[in-house]
Write a protein that holds these residues in place. Structure first.
Motif, PDB file in Angstrom:
ATOM      1  N   VAL A   1       0.796  -1.190   0.049  1.00 38.65           N
ATOM      2  CA  VAL A   1       0.074  -0.006  -0.117  1.00 38.65           C
ATOM      3  C   VAL A   1       0.827   1.331   0.033  1.00 38.65           C
ATOM      4  CG1 VAL A   1      -1.631   1.316   1.391  1.00 38.65           C
ATOM      5  CG2 VAL A   1      -1.589  -1.370   1.267  1.00 38.65           C
ATOM      6  N   SER A   2       0.749   2.160  -1.048  1.00 41.60           N
ATOM      7  CA  SER A   2       1.590   3.286  -0.872  1.00 41.60           C
ATOM      8  C   SER A   2       0.886   4.340  -0.247  1.00 41.60           C
ATOM      9  CB  SER A   2       1.503   3.741  -2.307  1.00 41.60           C
ATOM     10  OG  SER A   2       0.273   4.503  -2.819  1.00 41.60           O
ATOM     11  N   SER A   3       1.985   5.287   0.238  1.00 45.62           N
ATOM     12  CA  SER A   3       1.449   6.642   1.185  1.00 45.62           C
ATOM     13  C   SER A   3       0.289   7.241   0.459  1.00 45.62           C
ATOM     14  CB  SER A   3       2.642   7.380   1.472  1.00 45.62           C
ATOM     15  OG  SER A   3       2.920   8.004   0.564  1.00 45.62           O
ATOM     16  N   THR A   4       0.092   7.353  -0.787  1.00 45.47           N
ATOM     17  CA  THR A   4      -0.758   8.304  -1.155  1.00 45.47           C
ATOM     18  C   THR A   4      -2.343   7.521  -1.092  1.00 45.47           C
ATOM     19  OG1 THR A   4      -0.504   7.125  -3.440  1.00 45.47           O
ATOM     20  CG2 THR A   4       0.526   9.234  -3.291  1.00 45.47           C
ATOM     21  N   ASP A   5      -2.216   6.004  -0.847  1.00 41.75           N
ATOM     22  CA  ASP A   5      -3.530   5.375  -0.741  1.00 41.75           C
ATOM     23  C   ASP A   5      -4.175   5.702   0.698  1.00 41.75           C
ATOM     24  OD1 ASP A   5      -3.389   4.178  -3.233  1.00 41.75           O
ATOM     25  OD2 ASP A   5      -2.627   2.371  -2.512  1.00 41.75           O
ATOM     26  N   ASN A   6      -3.229   5.983   1.542  1.00 38.25           N
ATOM     27  CA  ASN A   6      -3.509   6.239   2.789  1.00 38.25           C
ATOM     28  C   ASN A   6      -4.226   7.682   3.051  1.00 38.25           C
ATOM     29  OD1 ASN A   6      -2.666   3.714   3.934  1.00 38.25           O
ATOM     30  ND2 ASN A   6      -0.612   4.570   4.462  1.00 38.25           N
ATOM     31  N   THR A   7      -3.870   8.612   2.129  1.00 38.82           N
ATOM     32  CA  THR A   7      -4.336   9.837   2.463  1.00 38.82           C
ATOM     33  C   THR A   7      -5.742   9.940   1.898  1.00 38.82           C
ATOM     34  OG1 THR A   7      -3.322  10.513   0.272  1.00 38.82           O
ATOM     35  CG2 THR A   7      -2.133  11.044   2.296  1.00 38.82           C
ATOM     36  N   MET A   8      -6.207   9.003   1.089  1.00 37.00           N
ATOM     37  CA  MET A   8      -7.421   9.063   0.494  1.00 37.00           C
ATOM     38  C   MET A   8      -8.716   8.901   1.500  1.00 37.00           C
ATOM     39  SD  MET A   8      -7.704   8.706  -2.893  1.00 37.00           S
ATOM     40  CE  MET A   8      -6.746   8.437  -4.454  1.00 37.00           C
ATOM     41  N   ASN A   9      -8.071   8.235   2.646  1.00 39.84           N
ATOM     42  CA  ASN A   9      -8.944   8.134   3.833  1.00 39.84           C
ATOM     43  C   ASN A   9      -9.369   9.477   4.894  1.00 39.84           C
ATOM     44  OD1 ASN A   9      -9.443   5.473   3.229  1.00 39.84           O
ATOM     45  ND2 ASN A   9      -7.840   4.732   4.574  1.00 39.84           N
ATOM     46  N   TYR A  10      -8.447  10.484   4.734  1.00 38.47           N
ATOM     47  CA  TYR A  10      -8.406  11.780   5.496  1.00 38.47           C
ATOM     48  C   TYR A  10      -9.804  12.370   5.507  1.00 38.47           C
ATOM     49  CZ  TYR A  10      -3.887  10.815   7.062  1.00 38.47           C
ATOM     50  OH  TYR A  10      -2.683   9.997   7.805  1.00 38.47           O
ATOM     51  N   PRO A  11     -10.207  12.696   3.827  1.00 36.94           N
ATOM     52  CA  PRO A  11     -11.554  13.313   3.979  1.00 36.94           C
ATOM     53  C   PRO A  11     -12.517  12.827   4.517  1.00 36.94           C
ATOM     54  CG  PRO A  11     -10.262  13.349   1.762  1.00 36.94           C
ATOM     55  CD  PRO A  11      -9.372  12.464   2.655  1.00 36.94           C
ATOM     56  N   LEU A  12     -12.729  11.323   4.275  1.00 39.36           N
ATOM     57  CA  LEU A  12     -13.619  10.647   4.902  1.00 39.36           C
ATOM     58  C   LEU A  12     -13.703  10.750   6.352  1.00 39.36           C
ATOM     59  CD1 LEU A  12     -15.883   8.488   4.576  1.00 39.36           C
ATOM     60  CD2 LEU A  12     -14.471   6.717   4.786  1.00 39.36           C
ATOM     61  N   LEU A  13     -12.474  10.547   6.886  1.00 43.70           N
ATOM     62  CA  LEU A  13     -12.343  10.688   8.454  1.00 43.70           C
ATOM     63  C   LEU A  13     -12.752  12.122   9.113  1.00 43.70           C
ATOM     64  CD1 LEU A  13     -11.532   9.436  11.287  1.00 43.70           C
ATOM     65  CD2 LEU A  13      -9.193  10.184  10.714  1.00 43.70           C
ATOM     66  N   THR A  14     -12.258  13.063   8.415  1.00 40.19           N
ATOM     67  CA  THR A  14     -12.692  14.362   8.699  1.00 40.19           C
ATOM     68  C   THR A  14     -14.230  14.553   8.349  1.00 40.19           C
ATOM     69  OG1 THR A  14     -10.661  15.328   7.772  1.00 40.19           O
ATOM     70  CG2 THR A  14     -12.308  16.802   7.951  1.00 40.19           C
ATOM     71  N   GLY A  15     -14.972  14.228   7.509  1.00 38.90           N
ATOM     72  CA  GLY A  15     -16.310  13.965   7.502  1.00 38.90           C
ATOM     73  C   GLY A  15     -16.978  13.412   8.617  1.00 38.90           C
ATOM     74  N   VAL A  16     -16.622  12.186   8.731  1.00 34.13           N
ATOM     75  CA  VAL A  16     -17.354  11.401  10.053  1.00 34.13           C
ATOM     76  C   VAL A  16     -17.059  12.383  11.230  1.00 34.13           C
ATOM     77  CG1 VAL A  16     -16.891   9.471  11.573  1.00 34.13           C
ATOM     78  CG2 VAL A  16     -16.960   9.148   8.877  1.00 34.13           C
ATOM     79  N   LEU A  17     -15.945  12.831  11.749  1.00 38.46           N
ATOM     80  CA  LEU A  17     -15.651  13.474  12.824  1.00 38.46           C
ATOM     81  C   LEU A  17     -16.584  14.929  12.924  1.00 38.46           C
ATOM     82  CD1 LEU A  17     -11.725  13.201  13.263  1.00 38.46           C
ATOM     83  CD2 LEU A  17     -13.758  12.101  14.702  1.00 38.46           C
ATOM     84  N   ALA A  18     -16.816  15.675  11.522  1.00 44.06           N
ATOM     85  CA  ALA A  18     -17.654  16.758  11.647  1.00 44.06           C
ATOM     86  C   ALA A  18     -19.096  16.302  12.005  1.00 44.06           C
ATOM     87  CB  ALA A  18     -17.423  17.399  10.215  1.00 44.06           C
ATOM     88  N   ILE A  19     -19.440  15.217  11.494  1.00 50.97           N
ATOM     89  CA  ILE A  19     -20.717  14.806  11.654  1.00 50.97           C
ATOM     90  C   ILE A  19     -21.036  14.381  13.064  1.00 50.97           C
ATOM     91  CG2 ILE A  19     -22.545  13.215  11.298  1.00 50.97           C
ATOM     92  CD1 ILE A  19     -21.521  12.968   8.397  1.00 50.97           C
ATOM     93  N   LEU A  20     -20.093  13.601  13.834  1.00 55.62           N
ATOM     94  CA  LEU A  20     -20.003  13.424  15.226  1.00 55.62           C
ATOM     95  C   LEU A  20     -20.046  14.681  16.028  1.00 55.62           C
ATOM     96  CD1 LEU A  20     -17.336  10.526  15.614  1.00 55.62           C
ATOM     97  CD2 LEU A  20     -19.944  10.611  15.833  1.00 55.62           C
ATOM     98  N   MET A  21     -19.220  15.832  15.717  1.00 54.14           N
ATOM     99  CA  MET A  21     -19.305  17.155  16.328  1.00 54.14           C
ATOM    100  C   MET A  21     -20.624  17.604  16.382  1.00 54.14           C
ATOM    101  SD  MET A  21     -16.640  17.111  18.124  1.00 54.14           S
ATOM    102  CE  MET A  21     -16.018  15.445  18.097  1.00 54.14           C
TER     103      MET A  21
END
Length: 190
Positions: free
Chosen positions: A1-21
């Motif tokens: 898994v390349s490092s660029t694949d991992n960054t793809m999850n940050y927008p999703l994670l940010t969205g989930v945290l925003a919804i929780l807040m």
């Protein structure tokens, strides 16, 4: 898994945290008027009795069948100032027992072994609650956990709930076979 694949999850994670807040803010706004209600404040002051607080935690969590939701409600109430962190400790302990209701309901009409699994789950949380209640009564654990987030009651509640589950798991994991034996004694296989 390349490092660029991992960054793809940050927008999703940010969205989930925003919804929780946003959900926490909405819940805080919804329960905020309750702090001015004499009947509600009177009901909360009876929870200063630890046994009643635990019972309230059990009943609320069992009624809504979600410890996450009941923890969120408790956090929202603390954020509004309706109750304080030190008075919610027994409620948190009760919530951990109340969360077992889903397992109890799921075990209805199942095999004896499935019901024994439910007994183990319930025993686990009851034993953990007993241990934590005594530790909170006779040590400064409550203030120690509060020191991690001194001005954030919601974080204090989350930290105590998380600590309860991690420590109870670590303490009781070596006794898994004993819990299974206890379940067999309570519900013997015929």
């Amino acid at each position: 898994v390349s490092s660029t694949d991992n960054t793809m999850n940050y927008p999703l994670l940010t969205g989930v945290l925003a919804i929780l807040m946003m959900g926490m803010q909405t819940m805080s706004g919804a329960v905020s008027p309750l702090k001015d209600s004499p009947a509600f404040v009177g009901a909360l002051t009876m929870f200063s009795n630890p046994v009643l607080g635990m019972l309230a935690g059990v009943l609320i969590t069992a009624a809504i069948q979600s410890s996450s939701a009941s923890i969120g409600i408790l956090q929202a109430l603390c954020l509004t100032g309706a109750i304080n962190y030190s008075s919610v400790i027994p409620i948190i302990m009760g919530q951990n027992i109340g969360t077992c209701i889903t397992a109890v309901l799921a075990a209805i009409g199942t095999s004896r072994e499935a019901k024994q699994t439910t007994v183990i789950h319930l025993s686990f949380n009851i034993i953990g609650t007993i241990i934590f209640t005594f530790v909170c009564m006779f040590t400064p654990l409550t203030s120690f956990v509060a020191s991690f987030a001194p001005i954030n009651a919601a974080a204090q509640i989350a930290n105590m709930h998380t600590l309860f589950n991690i420590v109870t798991t670590c303490l009781l994991l070596p006794f898994g076979t004993k819990l299974a034996d206890l379940a067999e004694k309570i519900l013997p296989v015929t």
